[in-house]
Design an enzyme around this catalytic site. Structure first.
Site, PDB file in Angstrom:
ATOM      1  N   ASP A  22       3.312 -10.349  -3.446  1.00 53.59           N
ATOM      2  CA  ASP A  22       2.797 -11.234  -2.359  1.00 53.59           C
ATOM      3  C   ASP A  22       4.099 -11.804  -1.709  1.00 53.59           C
ATOM      4  O   ASP A  22       5.224 -12.256  -2.501  1.00 53.59           O
ATOM      5  CB  ASP A  22       1.834 -12.135  -3.013  1.00 53.59           C
ATOM      6  CG  ASP A  22       1.206 -12.767  -1.864  1.00 53.59           C
ATOM      7  OD1 ASP A  22       0.777 -12.067  -0.906  1.00 53.59           O
ATOM      8  OD2 ASP A  22       0.536 -13.691  -2.036  1.00 53.59           O
ATOM      9  N   HIS A  39       7.341  -6.549   5.124  1.00 51.40           N
ATOM     10  CA  HIS A  39       7.151  -5.566   4.415  1.00 51.40           C
ATOM     11  C   HIS A  39       8.114  -4.395   4.190  1.00 51.40           C
ATOM     12  O   HIS A  39       8.170  -3.812   3.248  1.00 51.40           O
ATOM     13  CB  HIS A  39       5.852  -4.732   5.303  1.00 51.40           C
ATOM     14  CG  HIS A  39       4.718  -5.416   5.241  1.00 51.40           C
ATOM     15  ND1 HIS A  39       3.977  -6.371   4.150  1.00 51.40           N
ATOM     16  CD2 HIS A  39       3.873  -5.992   6.247  1.00 51.40           C
ATOM     17  CE1 HIS A  39       2.952  -6.984   4.376  1.00 51.40           C
ATOM     18  NE2 HIS A  39       2.726  -6.811   5.702  1.00 51.40           N
ATOM     19  N   SER A  67      -4.558  -3.956  -0.799  1.00 50.05           N
ATOM     20  CA  SER A  67      -5.854  -4.218  -1.301  1.00 50.05           C
ATOM     21  C   SER A  67      -7.076  -3.797  -0.646  1.00 50.05           C
ATOM     22  O   SER A  67      -6.887  -3.582   0.721  1.00 50.05           O
ATOM     23  CB  SER A  67      -6.209  -5.864  -1.555  1.00 50.05           C
ATOM     24  OG  SER A  67      -6.255  -6.483  -0.524  1.00 50.05           O
ATOM     25  N   LEU A 133       8.866   6.543 -17.201  1.00 48.13           N
ATOM     26  CA  LEU A 133       7.973   5.566 -16.477  1.00 48.13           C
ATOM     27  C   LEU A 133       6.827   6.093 -15.537  1.00 48.13           C
ATOM     28  O   LEU A 133       6.991   7.060 -14.862  1.00 48.13           O
ATOM     29  CB  LEU A 133       8.854   4.419 -15.405  1.00 48.13           C
ATOM     30  CG  LEU A 133       8.210   3.331 -14.655  1.00 48.13           C
ATOM     31  CD1 LEU A 133       7.642   2.435 -15.426  1.00 48.13           C
ATOM     32  CD2 LEU A 133       9.070   2.994 -13.603  1.00 48.13           C
TER      33      LEU A 133
HETATM   34  C1  IPE Z   1      -2.681  -9.609  -2.758  1.00 53.79           C
HETATM   35  O1  IPE Z   1      -2.242 -10.353  -1.650  1.00 53.79           O
HETATM   36  C2  IPE Z   1      -2.729  -7.984  -2.349  1.00 53.79           C
HETATM   37  C3  IPE Z   1      -1.500  -7.319  -2.486  1.00 53.79           C
HETATM   38  C4  IPE Z   1      -0.356  -7.975  -2.737  1.00 53.79           C
HETATM   39  C5  IPE Z   1      -1.452  -6.081  -1.934  1.00 53.79           C
HETATM   40  P1  IPE Z   1      -2.879 -10.943  -0.533  1.00 53.79           P
HETATM   41  O2  IPE Z   1      -1.920 -11.470   0.112  1.00 53.79           O
HETATM   42  O3  IPE Z   1      -3.987  -9.974   0.226  1.00 53.79           O
HETATM   43  O4  IPE Z   1      -3.788 -11.928  -1.303  1.00 53.79           O
HETATM   44  P2  IPE Z   1      -4.603 -13.253  -0.883  1.00 53.79           P
HETATM   45  O5  IPE Z   1      -5.264 -13.078   0.371  1.00 53.79           O
HETATM   46  O6  IPE Z   1      -3.528 -14.177  -0.688  1.00 53.79           O
HETATM   47  O7  IPE Z   1      -5.645 -13.748  -1.918  1.00 53.79           O
HETATM   48  C1  IPE Z   2       1.968  -8.809   0.251  1.00 52.53           C
HETATM   49  O1  IPE Z   2       2.444  -9.784   1.367  1.00 52.53           O
HETATM   50  C2  IPE Z   2       1.812  -7.438   0.687  1.00 52.53           C
HETATM   51  C3  IPE Z   2       0.565  -7.029   1.193  1.00 52.53           C
HETATM   52  C4  IPE Z   2      -0.530  -7.685   0.991  1.00 52.53           C
HETATM   53  C5  IPE Z   2       0.434  -5.837   1.819  1.00 52.53           C
HETATM   54  P1  IPE Z   2       1.537 -10.431   2.323  1.00 52.53           P
HETATM   55  O2  IPE Z   2       1.534  -9.612   3.574  1.00 52.53           O
HETATM   56  O3  IPE Z   2       0.319 -10.786   1.701  1.00 52.53           O
HETATM   57  O4  IPE Z   2       2.437 -11.943   2.588  1.00 52.53           O
HETATM   58  P2  IPE Z   2       1.852 -13.297   2.705  1.00 52.53           P
HETATM   59  O5  IPE Z   2       1.318 -13.731   1.518  1.00 52.53           O
HETATM   60  O6  IPE Z   2       1.240 -13.335   4.124  1.00 52.53           O
HETATM   61  O7  IPE Z   2       3.144 -13.974   2.914  1.00 52.53           O
HETATM   62 MG    MG Z   3      -0.049 -12.513   0.806  1.00 56.32          MG
END
Ligand code: IPE
Ligand code: IPE
Ligand code: MG
Length: 260
Positions: A22, A39, A67, A133
């Site tokens: 995240d 990303h 997700s 792995l």
């Molecule tokens: C969780 O991150 C999902 C992934 C890292 C793929 P999110 O950014 O979607 O989660 P929330 O919305 O902060 O809970």
């Molecule tokens: C996690 O990073 C990657 C995915 C959920 C695909 P985020 O895109 O949720 O990044 P933040 O949480 O907005 O910084």
């Molecule tokens: Mg996030």
């Protein structure tokens, strides 16, 4: 970095590490860039951490990449992520094979656009014989989706008479989850500074050690992974027992305690 690596107890490595990757969006925003920029850079971290786990001989690495709820993000971001996924897998399959890494996917593959689904299925097949792995990508995954599916299948089998409700054990339930061939994670890491699970492996994380770090995923590197593992190795995993019992067990291991 080498000194951190030297601090690892190679006999007590977590057999399965799960990571909520995240913080990509915020990392990009902090640099005045678009979320997709975050990303793209997140892929470099994936490469480094996969390599780090393979070098250590970790058995399983599960990465939460997308997700069920992430489908509700703006269309351009979803499309960008799908294209990035396909592009990355296409480029990395050869490296996965060279490093004896086997790819798995958990999640609702039917939700993926066909070009992404086909690319993933092909990569799974191309790496199927590897014995090092196990890299598990959680894609269009959520724990509640997974549990709902398990319950549906169990109910159908009970109705058809092929499964008797009184025969259902905790192992039966585990066998109906998409993680059925993997041990439960011993260590769960979340980057990006949030302290939540966000619908990730709710059943499987029952006794995982949780490690949260504010480091945004695109900045996360092997040394940060070593720090998390060192932290993990300083904890006492009691599985509901007392400290004394666990210490006794360490002297004479009991099959009831899983030291994954
Ligand atoms: C969780 O991150 C999902 C992934 C890292 C793929 P999110 O950014 O979607 O989660 P929330 O919305 O902060 O809970
Ligand atoms: C996690 O990073 C990657 C995915 C959920 C695909 P985020 O895109 O949720 O990044 P933040 O949480 O907005 O910084
Ligand atoms: Mg996030």
């Amino acid at each position: 970095m080498d000194s951190l690596k030297a601090k690892l107890d190679l006999q007590q490595l977590p057999h399965h590490i799960a990571i909520i990757m995240d913080g990509n969006g915020r990392w990009a925003k902090e640099k005045g860039e678009d979320r997709l920029f975050g990303h793209y850079h997140g892929v470099e971290s994936v490469r480094d951490i996969v390599e780090g786990c393979a070098e250590l001989g970790i058995g399983y690495l599960t990465l939460y990449a997308f997700s069920t709820e992430n489908w509700d993000r703006p269309a351009y971001e979803v499309t960008g992520l799908m294209e990035l996924l396909v592009d990355t897998i296409r480029k990395e399959v050869e490296t996965l094979n060279k490093n004896n890494i086997r790819l798995h996917v958990i999640g609702d593959m039917n939700m993926l656009p066909p070009y992404a689904r086909n690319e993933m299925l092909e990569a799974i097949q191309l790496t199927a014989k590897n014995t090092g792995l196990n890299l598990v990508m959680a894609l269009s995954y959520s724990s509640r989706w997974e549990l709902m599916n398990a319950v549906k299948t169990l109910a159908e089998e009970a109705k058809a008479g092929t499964l008797r409700p009184e025969e259902i054990t905790q192992d039966t339930l585990s066998n109906y989850l998409s993680t059925r061939s993997f041990p439960d994670p011993a260590l769960m890491i979340r980057t990006g500074g949030e302290y939540r699970i966000s619908n990730f492996l709710l059943y499987q994380l029952a006794y995982a050690e949780l490690y949260f770090t504010a480091i945004r995923w695109p900045d996360f590197r092997k040394e940060n992974l070593y720090e998390a593992i060192i932290d993990f190795q300083q904890r006492e995993r009691r599985f509901g027992k007392t400290s004394e019992q666990v210490q006794d067990t360490e002297l004479s291991p009991s099959p009831q305690i899983s030291l994954q």
